[in-house]
Each structure stands twice: as C-alpha cells, then as structure tokens.
Scaffold this motif. Sequence first.
Motif, PDB file in Angstrom:
ATOM      1  N   PRO A 421      -7.226  12.911   3.595  1.00  0.00           N
ATOM      2  CA  PRO A 421      -7.035  13.303   2.197  1.00  0.00           C
ATOM      3  C   PRO A 421      -5.572  13.228   1.770  1.00  0.00           C
ATOM      4  CG  PRO A 421      -8.502  14.840   3.300  1.00  0.00           C
ATOM      5  CD  PRO A 421      -7.955  13.937   4.361  1.00  0.00           C
ATOM      6  N   GLY A 422      -5.347  12.617   0.602  1.00  0.00           N
ATOM      7  CA  GLY A 422      -4.009  12.552   0.046  1.00  0.00           C
ATOM      8  C   GLY A 422      -3.115  11.500   0.658  1.00  0.00           C
ATOM      9  N   HIS A 423      -3.612  10.747   1.637  1.00  0.00           N
ATOM     10  CA  HIS A 423      -2.767   9.755   2.307  1.00  0.00           C
ATOM     11  C   HIS A 423      -3.020   8.360   1.742  1.00  0.00           C
ATOM     12  CE1 HIS A 423      -0.792  12.042   5.600  1.00  0.00           C
ATOM     13  NE2 HIS A 423      -1.755  12.903   5.300  1.00  0.00           N
ATOM     14  N   VAL A 424      -2.050   7.481   2.002  1.00  0.00           N
ATOM     15  CA  VAL A 424      -2.092   6.150   1.408  1.00  0.00           C
ATOM     16  C   VAL A 424      -1.535   5.140   2.408  1.00  0.00           C
ATOM     17  CG1 VAL A 424       0.139   6.580   0.279  1.00  0.00           C
ATOM     18  CG2 VAL A 424      -1.316   4.732  -0.541  1.00  0.00           C
ATOM     19  N   LEU A 425      -2.187   3.988   2.518  1.00  0.00           N
ATOM     20  CA  LEU A 425      -1.672   2.901   3.335  1.00  0.00           C
ATOM     21  C   LEU A 425      -0.504   2.236   2.610  1.00  0.00           C
ATOM     22  CD1 LEU A 425      -4.626   3.416   4.401  1.00  0.00           C
ATOM     23  CD2 LEU A 425      -4.608   1.011   5.102  1.00  0.00           C
ATOM     24  N   SER A 426       0.288   1.492   3.335  1.00  0.00           N
ATOM     25  CA  SER A 426       1.448   0.853   2.717  1.00  0.00           C
ATOM     26  C   SER A 426       1.007  -0.216   1.723  1.00  0.00           C
ATOM     27  CB  SER A 426       2.340   0.233   3.791  1.00  0.00           C
ATOM     28  OG  SER A 426       1.609  -0.706   4.558  1.00  0.00           O
ATOM     29  N   LEU A 427       1.886  -0.484   0.755  1.00  0.00           N
ATOM     30  CA  LEU A 427       1.706  -1.625  -0.142  1.00  0.00           C
ATOM     31  C   LEU A 427       2.091  -2.858   0.666  1.00  0.00           C
ATOM     32  CD1 LEU A 427       1.052  -2.473  -3.084  1.00  0.00           C
ATOM     33  CD2 LEU A 427       3.519  -2.422  -3.510  1.00  0.00           C
ATOM     34  N   GLN A 428       1.156  -3.780   0.850  1.00  0.00           N
ATOM     35  CA  GLN A 428       1.360  -4.843   1.839  1.00  0.00           C
ATOM     36  C   GLN A 428       0.657  -6.121   1.432  1.00  0.00           C
ATOM     37  OE1 GLN A 428      -1.846  -4.125   5.266  1.00  0.00           O
ATOM     38  NE2 GLN A 428      -0.704  -2.232   4.826  1.00  0.00           N
ATOM     39  N   TYR A 462     -12.649  -7.527  -2.181  1.00  0.00           N
ATOM     40  CA  TYR A 462     -12.131  -8.668  -1.429  1.00  0.00           C
ATOM     41  C   TYR A 462     -10.641  -8.826  -1.710  1.00  0.00           C
ATOM     42  CZ  TYR A 462     -11.109 -13.588  -0.400  1.00  0.00           C
ATOM     43  OH  TYR A 462     -10.539 -14.747   0.059  1.00  0.00           O
ATOM     44  N   ILE A 463      -9.851  -9.003  -0.639  1.00  0.00           N
ATOM     45  CA  ILE A 463      -8.403  -9.175  -0.773  1.00  0.00           C
ATOM     46  C   ILE A 463      -8.027 -10.539  -0.215  1.00  0.00           C
ATOM     47  CG2 ILE A 463      -6.129  -8.264  -0.171  1.00  0.00           C
ATOM     48  CD1 ILE A 463      -9.061  -6.014   0.386  1.00  0.00           C
ATOM     49  N   PRO A 464      -7.677 -11.512  -1.064  1.00  0.00           N
ATOM     50  CA  PRO A 464      -7.307 -12.847  -0.568  1.00  0.00           C
ATOM     51  C   PRO A 464      -5.976 -12.805   0.192  1.00  0.00           C
ATOM     52  CG  PRO A 464      -7.858 -12.877  -2.923  1.00  0.00           C
ATOM     53  CD  PRO A 464      -7.700 -11.447  -2.532  1.00  0.00           C
ATOM     54  N   MET A 465      -5.697 -13.866   0.964  1.00  0.00           N
ATOM     55  CA  MET A 465      -4.400 -14.003   1.605  1.00  0.00           C
ATOM     56  C   MET A 465      -3.285 -13.976   0.552  1.00  0.00           C
ATOM     57  SD  MET A 465      -4.827 -17.012   4.442  1.00  0.00           S
ATOM     58  CE  MET A 465      -6.181 -17.041   5.617  1.00  0.00           C
ATOM     59  N   GLU A 466      -2.106 -13.531   0.981  1.00  0.00           N
ATOM     60  CA  GLU A 466      -0.897 -13.527   0.150  1.00  0.00           C
ATOM     61  C   GLU A 466      -1.035 -12.631  -1.083  1.00  0.00           C
ATOM     62  OE1 GLU A 466       1.701 -14.901   1.273  1.00  0.00           O
ATOM     63  OE2 GLU A 466       1.031 -16.479   2.632  1.00  0.00           O
ATOM     64  N   THR A 467      -1.993 -11.700  -1.066  1.00  0.00           N
ATOM     65  CA  THR A 467      -2.213 -10.828  -2.218  1.00  0.00           C
ATOM     66  C   THR A 467      -1.749  -9.416  -1.888  1.00  0.00           C
ATOM     67  OG1 THR A 467      -4.123 -12.130  -2.905  1.00  0.00           O
ATOM     68  CG2 THR A 467      -3.911  -9.915  -3.840  1.00  0.00           C
ATOM     69  N   VAL A 468      -0.922  -8.856  -2.753  1.00  0.00           N
ATOM     70  CA  VAL A 468      -0.441  -7.488  -2.561  1.00  0.00           C
ATOM     71  C   VAL A 468      -1.610  -6.522  -2.724  1.00  0.00           C
ATOM     72  CG1 VAL A 468       1.064  -5.683  -3.496  1.00  0.00           C
ATOM     73  CG2 VAL A 468       1.880  -8.055  -3.351  1.00  0.00           C
ATOM     74  N   HIS A 469      -1.716  -5.544  -1.819  1.00  0.00           N
ATOM     75  CA  HIS A 469      -2.831  -4.601  -1.896  1.00  0.00           C
ATOM     76  C   HIS A 469      -2.444  -3.271  -1.261  1.00  0.00           C
ATOM     77  CE1 HIS A 469      -3.250  -6.685   1.967  1.00  0.00           C
ATOM     78  NE2 HIS A 469      -3.850  -5.598   2.431  1.00  0.00           N
ATOM     79  N   ARG A 470      -3.225  -2.258  -1.616  1.00  0.00           N
ATOM     80  CA  ARG A 470      -3.006  -0.912  -1.072  1.00  0.00           C
ATOM     81  C   ARG A 470      -4.300  -0.118  -1.189  1.00  0.00           C
ATOM     82  NH1 ARG A 470       2.238   1.904  -2.998  1.00  0.00           N
ATOM     83  NH2 ARG A 470       1.314   1.632  -5.055  1.00  0.00           N
ATOM     84  N   ILE A 495       1.533  -7.956   9.017  1.00  0.00           N
ATOM     85  CA  ILE A 495       1.577  -6.999   7.912  1.00  0.00           C
ATOM     86  C   ILE A 495       2.986  -7.034   7.317  1.00  0.00           C
ATOM     87  CG2 ILE A 495       1.376  -4.581   7.230  1.00  0.00           C
ATOM     88  CD1 ILE A 495      -0.494  -4.149   9.584  1.00  0.00           C
ATOM     89  N   VAL A 496       3.083  -7.423   6.067  1.00  0.00           N
ATOM     90  CA  VAL A 496       4.357  -7.412   5.355  1.00  0.00           C
ATOM     91  C   VAL A 496       4.345  -6.192   4.430  1.00  0.00           C
ATOM     92  CG1 VAL A 496       5.902  -8.644   3.800  1.00  0.00           C
ATOM     93  CG2 VAL A 496       4.492  -9.915   5.451  1.00  0.00           C
ATOM     94  N   ARG A 497       5.104  -5.169   4.815  1.00  0.00           N
ATOM     95  CA  ARG A 497       5.105  -3.925   4.038  1.00  0.00           C
ATOM     96  C   ARG A 497       6.155  -3.985   2.942  1.00  0.00           C
ATOM     97  NH1 ARG A 497       3.710  -1.655   9.255  1.00  0.00           N
ATOM     98  NH2 ARG A 497       1.646  -0.738   9.076  1.00  0.00           N
ATOM     99  N   LEU A 498       5.732  -3.755   1.719  1.00  0.00           N
ATOM    100  CA  LEU A 498       6.630  -3.759   0.567  1.00  0.00           C
ATOM    101  C   LEU A 498       7.062  -2.346   0.196  1.00  0.00           C
ATOM    102  CD1 LEU A 498       4.593  -6.343  -1.535  1.00  0.00           C
ATOM    103  CD2 LEU A 498       6.468  -6.789   0.059  1.00  0.00           C
ATOM    104  N   GLU A 499       6.157  -1.402   0.357  1.00  0.00           N
ATOM    105  CA  GLU A 499       6.456   0.018   0.161  1.00  0.00           C
ATOM    106  C   GLU A 499       5.692   0.791   1.233  1.00  0.00           C
ATOM    107  OE1 GLU A 499       5.319   1.350  -3.688  1.00  0.00           O
ATOM    108  OE2 GLU A 499       6.499  -0.157  -4.773  1.00  0.00           O
ATOM    109  N   ASP A 500       6.316   1.863   1.734  1.00  0.00           N
ATOM    110  CA  ASP A 500       5.624   2.660   2.746  1.00  0.00           C
ATOM    111  C   ASP A 500       6.112   4.098   2.701  1.00  0.00           C
ATOM    112  OD1 ASP A 500       3.779   2.752   5.127  1.00  0.00           O
ATOM    113  OD2 ASP A 500       5.612   3.493   6.049  1.00  0.00           O
TER     114      ASP A 500
END
Length: 508
Positions: A421-428, A462-470, A495-500
């Motif tokens: 609860p309340g947690h979030v994976l990195s923007l990647q 569905y999350i395609p390649m090279e697509t930013v997701h979280r 995994i390319v992390r943009l925000e964490d």
Amino acid sequence: MLVPVILSGGAGTRLWPVSRSAYPKPFMRMGDGQSLLGKTLARALRCADAAPVLTVTGRDYYFLTRDEYAQAGADLDRLPFLLEPAGRNTAPAVVLAALYARDHIAPDATLLVLPADHLIRDNEAFAADVGRAARLAQDGWLVTFGIRPTHPETGFGYIRMGEAIAAPAPRRSRALAPEADAVQECVDCTCAAEATTAAPLGRAVQAFVEKPNTQIAEGYVASGEYVWNSGMFCFRADTLLEVAAQVCPDVLAAAQACHAQATSHESPVEYAREAFLVQPDISIDYAIMERAPRVAVVPATFDWSDIGSWKAMSSLDAADGEGNRVYGQAVLVESANCYVQSQGRVVAAVGVQDLVIVDTGDAVLVSHRERAQAVKQVVERLRADNHSAASVHQTVHRPWGSYTVLEDAADCKVKRLTVKPGHVLSLQLHHRRSEHWTVVDGVAKVRIGEREFLLNRNESAYIPMETVHRLENPTNTDIHLIEVQCGDYFGEDDIVRLEDRYGRVASR
C-alpha cells in the motif's frame, strides 16, 4: 544508557540455498516463523528500555529490514539506521556506530553490539548477563561475551579467561544538603564489603586464540579456562573511541572522515561510498579487542548458536525416533539422522542416512551432515558461472514489495508482483522487452506513456518497448499482478530508471 547496536548483513554462503546475498541469514525464518533479525531486535528492545536501537546494515537491506521491524510491531522512530554502501568488516561498523552515539545520543552511552544472525532462546539469562557486562563497561572495560564450549569445536575462535573481576565498590556522593558532610550510599549496595564478596561480574581476558585443530580444542574444553568468542560486545562509546585512538588510529581516522562526510545525519544515515571504502577491512577483534589494555569476558549463562552451517541448523530441535528432523512436506522411508527442509514441494528420501536435504523451489541442496560447511564452495561455483541462484531466490524483495518468477524461458519471463500500500515502482523503460500487466487482486494506478489510469481486478495493460511506464498502489491493501515479459533479454540491467522514490541507480 544502554544502546544496542545490531549488525546485520552477510554474504549468504554457509546456509545456501535459503540464505543468499540478496536475502542473507538474518532474514531466515526459524520454526516459529520469526526471523533471526526479528529475534535479535526483540532482545535488543528488552535490554534498551527507552533508549534507541541502532542498526548498521547495507543500503540494499534497508527497506527489507524496515519491513521486518514493522512486522514485529516496533516503533521505527526509535530505530536509527546507519547504511553501508558496500560490504565491510565489523571494526568500521562498530566505530561508526560509536561516533554516531557520541554525537546524537550521549558520549558515555553504553553500546551493546549484537550480530543479527545469532539464535538465543533464554532471554532472561541473556538480559542478566548484559547487566553484568554493562556494569563492567561503565567501569571502563571493553567487554565480550564468552560461550561455554559444549564440544571441541574447530570452527570458532576461543578466549582464554584470566582472573575474576569483582563488582566495583559502591559509589558514594555528597548529600544534597550543602551543610551536610555525610555521604550518601548507593541505593543498590549497603557497603563496600558486600561488593567485594559478591559474585564476580566477569573475568579478565588473557588471550584471544585462533580457531584450533581438534586436539587443541579438546584440551581447551577439558581445561575449563576457555570459552568460545561469541562476537557480541559491550563498552562505552567514549571508551571505545579512546582505545581506538591508541591501538588502531588508522581505523579511527578513516571512520571519522567517513562519519563527517555522511550524506545525512538523520536516520537513515548514508555514508559516501568513496570515504566508506577507504576504511580498513578488519574485524573489531583484530583491530581493537586483541590490542586493548582492559578487556573482560562475561561467561554466558544463556544458550547460544550462530547457526553457522546446516549441521548446526539440524541440531537446534529434537529429532524423531530415527534421528530425523523435517520442516515442510517430506516422506522418509528407512532413513535416519537426516535433516529435510522443503518450501512447497514434497521431498522423498529412501534408504539414506546423515543427509541434509534443503529444497527452496528453485534450488536443491543434498549434503552429508559432516560436509555441510562445504556448501560455500557451491556458491563460489555459482558466482563464477554468474548464476542468479547465488544471490536471489524465486521471490525477490524490493522496496515497493516483491516479485516471484513463475517462468524464465528464452522467449518470455513471467512474474507475480506484490505491491505494498502506498508504494510505487520507478518511472522506467526497457530497450529489449515489452510487458503485459494483469491485475489479479486490488486496484493499480498505471502510467503508460502520457496516459494515467486505474487498472482493476481482471483487467490488463500492454507496455511496448521504449515506452515510459510506472505502476503504483494508491490503496491501503496489497495489490497482486501477473507480469508477462516478451523480448530477447530479461535482465534487471535492462531497466532504465528515470525517477525512483527509493534512490536506486538506473542499472540496479
């Protein structure tokens, strides 16, 4: 003030496949479901009264340790963390803890150093022995705890005990009334004579002895003058730092520089990597205890095991009539003196003796009980082959929750994710794989590209390649998802992390 210092970490070799570098021995569950770390915290809190409890651990174990403490119902506000950016020995860890205590708690705080991977069941006897050690520490001694040997063990260091140390004479102080010349007795004692006849608090250390061979160990046990070195200590912070300045100034200077360059002095304290790595890789035994002028040992009245091998693990609890010990599902036929531990699957053994069999779902260990120490050679080979089983389990813990690998094939990888609860994976994003998410239970908040939306139970995205997701859990209960990865490479370094939120680097 008695301040426990829990040292938690390890490489996870001697108890593989349960203990691994990403999930080492302190997190292992005992038969009662509690981890060794949880048991250590309970002992520490019992001794600390209202004082803080310090934990020195690796940065990679911080969130896992916090979760363990939270599950134990501990008040995290009184549990400061000192986070090491890399593996180091016990001398840097303890000196850094002493520097922290000096600056943030009290210079004369009495530190009780406790490795997180010991098993002690008699907490009352432990607390009584800690009380004796603390009294010695307040009188300027550096104190260790010695374990009465039960057999001629060749895997432990020994301590040769010297003369008994009596309780210090009761302190007297001037009466509060300025006109009175009388002295006021210590409330715990009636006179100095009683103190001199009381049972000794401990014994002076004559020598620290390296691990002996069997013949020498037998002589140590027969003499009654030797105890095992437990690796637990008690001393005042200021005393330790004064002694360190005398006997290992290089260790102290490096720790002081590291302490001064900490990225934060609020919990969690994180040390700059370059300054941390300058510190010598040396144990507190070699750096300080063996060189210090006033070292005492308290012979333990409590039970103790460092559970250093599967043989030791198999001896903790009573066996059945054939000498077997079983944890999990197992069928033993015409087998004796075996230890079997299984997580989920049924283990069957027929016509075997003196074996250790451990099944974790992704790895199986089969070893003769007397050769169980050699399991570290298995880990060395796995590491040489860059095999993931040397470091991680099927279930991998992350700051946001965990994932379990259900299938790992050449063309796809399937995971079950649990997000707290309340947690979030990195923007990647990923260069070499696409992903499909299906919510099994709960409601997830999803970002894919510029779109944000809620994903309910039995819905997919569905999350395609090279697509930013979280992925985020905006609710107050765990959410569970199935993640299917498709592509030609599924390593964590894609995994390319943009925000964490948790400060992890891009390749972690």
